[in-house]
Motif scaffolding. Structure first.
Motif, PDB file in Angstrom:
ATOM      1  N   GLN A 178      22.625 -33.179 -22.464  1.00 23.01           N
ATOM      2  CA  GLN A 178      23.578 -31.459 -22.080  1.00 23.01           C
ATOM      3  C   GLN A 178      24.703 -31.722 -21.442  1.00 23.01           C
ATOM      4  O   GLN A 178      24.532 -30.112 -20.741  1.00 23.01           O
TER       5      GLN A 178
ATOM      6  N   GLY B 140      12.053 -31.329 -32.432  1.00 25.33           N
ATOM      7  CA  GLY B 140      11.685 -31.079 -30.804  1.00 25.33           C
ATOM      8  C   GLY B 140      10.935 -32.664 -30.382  1.00 25.33           C
ATOM      9  O   GLY B 140      11.617 -32.998 -30.116  1.00 25.33           O
ATOM     10  N   ALA B 141       9.842 -32.692 -30.705  1.00 22.21           N
ATOM     11  CA  ALA B 141       9.176 -33.816 -29.742  1.00 22.21           C
ATOM     12  C   ALA B 141       9.109 -35.009 -29.958  1.00 22.21           C
ATOM     13  O   ALA B 141       9.624 -35.976 -29.042  1.00 22.21           O
TER      14      ALA B 141
ATOM     15  N   GLY C  21      12.190 -35.672 -27.424  1.00 19.31           N
ATOM     16  CA  GLY C  21      11.743 -36.138 -26.493  1.00 19.31           C
ATOM     17  C   GLY C  21      10.983 -37.607 -26.659  1.00 19.31           C
ATOM     18  O   GLY C  21      11.291 -38.029 -25.222  1.00 19.31           O
TER      19      GLY C  21
ATOM     20  N   MET D 112      11.469 -40.923 -23.747  1.00 19.96           N
ATOM     21  CA  MET D 112      10.808 -41.406 -23.129  1.00 19.96           C
ATOM     22  C   MET D 112      10.605 -43.043 -22.717  1.00 19.96           C
ATOM     23  O   MET D 112      10.715 -43.444 -22.076  1.00 19.96           O
TER      24      MET D 112
ATOM     25  N   ARG E  49      17.077 -32.035 -16.532  1.00 19.54           N
ATOM     26  CA  ARG E  49      18.116 -32.632 -17.241  1.00 19.54           C
ATOM     27  C   ARG E  49      18.431 -33.990 -17.308  1.00 19.54           C
ATOM     28  O   ARG E  49      18.612 -35.014 -17.975  1.00 19.54           O
TER      29      ARG E  49
ATOM     30  N   LEU F 280      16.700 -36.693 -18.957  1.00 17.58           N
ATOM     31  CA  LEU F 280      17.231 -36.893 -20.004  1.00 17.58           C
ATOM     32  C   LEU F 280      19.123 -37.684 -19.733  1.00 17.58           C
ATOM     33  O   LEU F 280      18.879 -37.958 -21.554  1.00 17.58           O
TER      34      LEU F 280
ATOM     35  N   VAL G 148       3.975 -35.472 -23.057  1.00 16.45           N
ATOM     36  CA  VAL G 148       4.862 -35.335 -22.150  1.00 16.45           C
ATOM     37  C   VAL G 148       6.064 -35.254 -22.368  1.00 16.45           C
ATOM     38  O   VAL G 148       7.207 -34.763 -22.883  1.00 16.45           O
ATOM     39  N   GLY G 149       6.060 -36.415 -23.422  1.00 11.72           N
ATOM     40  CA  GLY G 149       7.464 -36.351 -24.282  1.00 11.72           C
ATOM     41  C   GLY G 149       7.928 -35.938 -25.534  1.00 11.72           C
ATOM     42  O   GLY G 149       8.802 -35.732 -25.541  1.00 11.72           O
ATOM     43  N   ALA G 150       6.808 -35.505 -25.580  1.00 12.28           N
ATOM     44  CA  ALA G 150       6.401 -33.636 -26.550  1.00 12.28           C
ATOM     45  C   ALA G 150       7.673 -32.736 -26.392  1.00 12.28           C
ATOM     46  O   ALA G 150       8.772 -32.432 -26.584  1.00 12.28           O
TER      47      ALA G 150
ATOM     48  N   ALA H 175       9.033 -32.936 -23.461  1.00 12.43           N
ATOM     49  CA  ALA H 175      11.004 -33.151 -22.831  1.00 12.43           C
ATOM     50  C   ALA H 175      11.657 -32.493 -24.336  1.00 12.43           C
ATOM     51  O   ALA H 175      13.041 -32.684 -23.691  1.00 12.43           O
ATOM     52  N   GLY H 176      11.435 -33.228 -25.658  1.00 12.29           N
ATOM     53  CA  GLY H 176      12.503 -33.075 -26.397  1.00 12.29           C
ATOM     54  C   GLY H 176      12.748 -31.331 -26.765  1.00 12.29           C
ATOM     55  O   GLY H 176      13.239 -30.726 -27.020  1.00 12.29           O
ATOM     56  N   ILE H 177      10.841 -30.377 -27.248  1.00 11.82           N
ATOM     57  CA  ILE H 177      11.023 -29.393 -27.061  1.00 11.82           C
ATOM     58  C   ILE H 177      12.180 -28.378 -26.535  1.00 11.82           C
ATOM     59  O   ILE H 177      13.123 -27.512 -26.862  1.00 11.82           O
ATOM     60  N   GLN H 178      12.114 -28.709 -25.090  1.00 11.33           N
ATOM     61  CA  GLN H 178      13.323 -28.271 -24.211  1.00 11.33           C
ATOM     62  C   GLN H 178      14.138 -28.243 -24.245  1.00 11.33           C
ATOM     63  O   GLN H 178      14.704 -27.875 -24.588  1.00 11.33           O
ATOM     64  N   ALA H 179      14.572 -29.883 -24.697  1.00  9.09           N
ATOM     65  CA  ALA H 179      16.048 -30.038 -24.875  1.00  9.09           C
ATOM     66  C   ALA H 179      16.087 -29.407 -26.169  1.00  9.09           C
ATOM     67  O   ALA H 179      17.222 -28.812 -26.899  1.00  9.09           O
ATOM     68  N   MET H 180      15.343 -29.253 -27.451  1.00  7.70           N
ATOM     69  CA  MET H 180      15.781 -28.453 -28.243  1.00  7.70           C
ATOM     70  C   MET H 180      16.234 -26.831 -28.005  1.00  7.70           C
ATOM     71  O   MET H 180      16.958 -26.630 -28.569  1.00  7.70           O
TER      72      MET H 180
ATOM     73  N   GLN I  99      16.787 -25.967 -25.450  1.00  8.78           N
ATOM     74  CA  GLN I  99      18.174 -25.388 -24.450  1.00  8.78           C
ATOM     75  C   GLN I  99      19.328 -25.944 -25.768  1.00  8.78           C
ATOM     76  O   GLN I  99      19.875 -24.409 -25.721  1.00  8.78           O
ATOM     77  N   ALA I 100      19.248 -26.632 -26.391  1.00 10.04           N
ATOM     78  CA  ALA I 100      20.218 -26.706 -27.650  1.00 10.04           C
ATOM     79  C   ALA I 100      20.933 -25.752 -28.435  1.00 10.04           C
ATOM     80  O   ALA I 100      22.022 -25.062 -29.225  1.00 10.04           O
TER      81      ALA I 100
ATOM     82  N   ARG J 134       7.774 -22.086 -28.045  1.00  8.81           N
ATOM     83  CA  ARG J 134       8.563 -23.624 -29.140  1.00  8.81           C
ATOM     84  C   ARG J 134       6.922 -24.232 -28.312  1.00  8.81           C
ATOM     85  O   ARG J 134       6.069 -24.826 -28.682  1.00  8.81           O
TER      86      ARG J 134
ATOM     87  N   LEU K 127       3.449 -25.935 -30.185  1.00  6.14           N
ATOM     88  CA  LEU K 127       3.431 -27.448 -30.094  1.00  6.14           C
ATOM     89  C   LEU K 127       2.414 -27.486 -29.019  1.00  6.14           C
ATOM     90  O   LEU K 127       1.420 -28.567 -30.000  1.00  6.14           O
TER      91      LEU K 127
END
Lengths: 229, 229
Positions: A107, A153-154, A157, A161, B102, B105, B152-154, B156-161, B163-164, B174, B178
């Motif tokens: 990011q 997305g999942a 992450g 992790m 961020r 990650l 928790v893992g999912a 983290a990725g959903i928020q990154a996606m 954001q991107a 999103r 989930l």
């Protein structure tokens, strides 16, 4: 023809060096000169293939796309599962794939459009889920694009992790757990019971691909016995 | 007492500056001097609160933990959902929370242990899911730790996606998707139908918390109308 092969090899050498430097320094801090020094090619060769740092990053981001497709499966959900677990296996074993995925999650990489891999994977997933839907493999309320986006997305992450906690050692176990949590909301029960979700599936699919495409490199997993997750 | 308040304020000013610099430059490239200049405090004050860059990063990573707990809910799954959607809301509206996520990650942040937030969130989830299980809210095969880790893992990725692709505009949609994909594999049907998963739930929970803790800052969402996901 020989000339083309040499060009392809040079391109790969440059991309490997770029992947290494981006991993070590981050996109923002990395310089083309560092990549040049690490690749050991001429400045002309590098700029011929990649006119800028952004082009180099785009090349690394694209490296996570698979050149050879997964064989067609009668069950489209199995084909989707195989695509996911193969990606996890490549991530665990191929430094170039790893660098691409990390770059999409960087990011701090200002000026770099990191949406590409998310959108491309989302498209692959939507396509396979639409075929699954047409074959009656999905529950009636499922929207292929939405489910594909949740999975993509999942997955991003889950891999982050796994990297932060075990340096990818438990990735197959975590990906299998993710699929076991999502598929029951998506797939009709008769298909669900038939899908192979064992954590070794990714390695098996890669071996299958190698018999079909003998030029695929043998990946040397850095993994030790999977940690208990 | 006044002295303590001043110290707490200074600490917050320094952490905000650290969050800003880490976001702009990445952990690896950021320097304590840049944070010092941006915070506008004395060198002595900064080193009193944070003896090193790693301590500053730890402080920012911790900022995503919530100081005030979510009110107890009779339904533990609703309490877990509220914890997740509140986190999404804070992520969308609070630059400090965003910087912490961020940083967890930032796979280029060498020498920084990024496992903390994953482990802390995983513990929160395991606790709530164990309580849900004890109350008979979960399907019999569910293991609280495994499900917590998947969530928790999912997340983290959903928020990154998000954001991107949309700079967090579509994050509530999103996250809701989930949860709709995962909860049916985890929760008994009677609980599932009663859980509130609407995308505005996170903002509502934050408003509820503000009535209980009037000192909580009013967050100004930078979001525009949610994009269609």
């Amino acid at each position: 023809m020989v000339k083309q092969e040499r060009a392809a090899r040079t391109r790969r050498v440059i991309l490997s060096a770029a992947a290494r430097i981006f991993e070590e320094r981050g996109y923002q801090a990395a310089t083309v000169n560092e990549i040049l020094a690490s690749a050991g090619v001429t400045k002309g060769a590098l700029y011929f293939h990649f006119p800028s740092k952004e082009h180099l990053a785009e090349g690394v981001l694209h490296a996570q796309d698979l050149d050879v497709p997964i064989p067609e499966r009668a069950c489209k959900i199995q084909q989707m599962v195989d695509t996911v677990v193969l990606h996890a296996h490549r991530l665990q074993t191929d430094p170039m794939v790893r660098a691409g995925v990390r770059l999409s999650l960087d990011q701090q990489a200002q000026g770099l459009d990191r949406s590409g891999p998310f959108l491309r994977w989302s498209e692959v997933g939507t396509q396979l889920l639409s075929e699954a839907k047409a074959q009656g493999e999905l529950l009636p309320h499922v929207t292929p694009t939405e489910t594909a986006d949740v999975l993509v997305g999942a997955f991003a992450g889950i891999q982050a992790m796994s990297q932060a906690l075990t340096n990818y050692q438990d990735l197959p176990t975590r990906v299998s757990a993710l699929l076991r949590h999502i598929l029951p909301s998506v797939v009709v029960p008769s298909v669900l019971t038939a899908v192979d979700l064992t954590p070794t599936r990714g390695a098996d699919v890669y071996t299958e691909l190698q018999t079909l495409h003998p030029d695929l490199p043998t990946l040397h997993p850095e993994r030790q016995p999977a940690a208990v997750s």
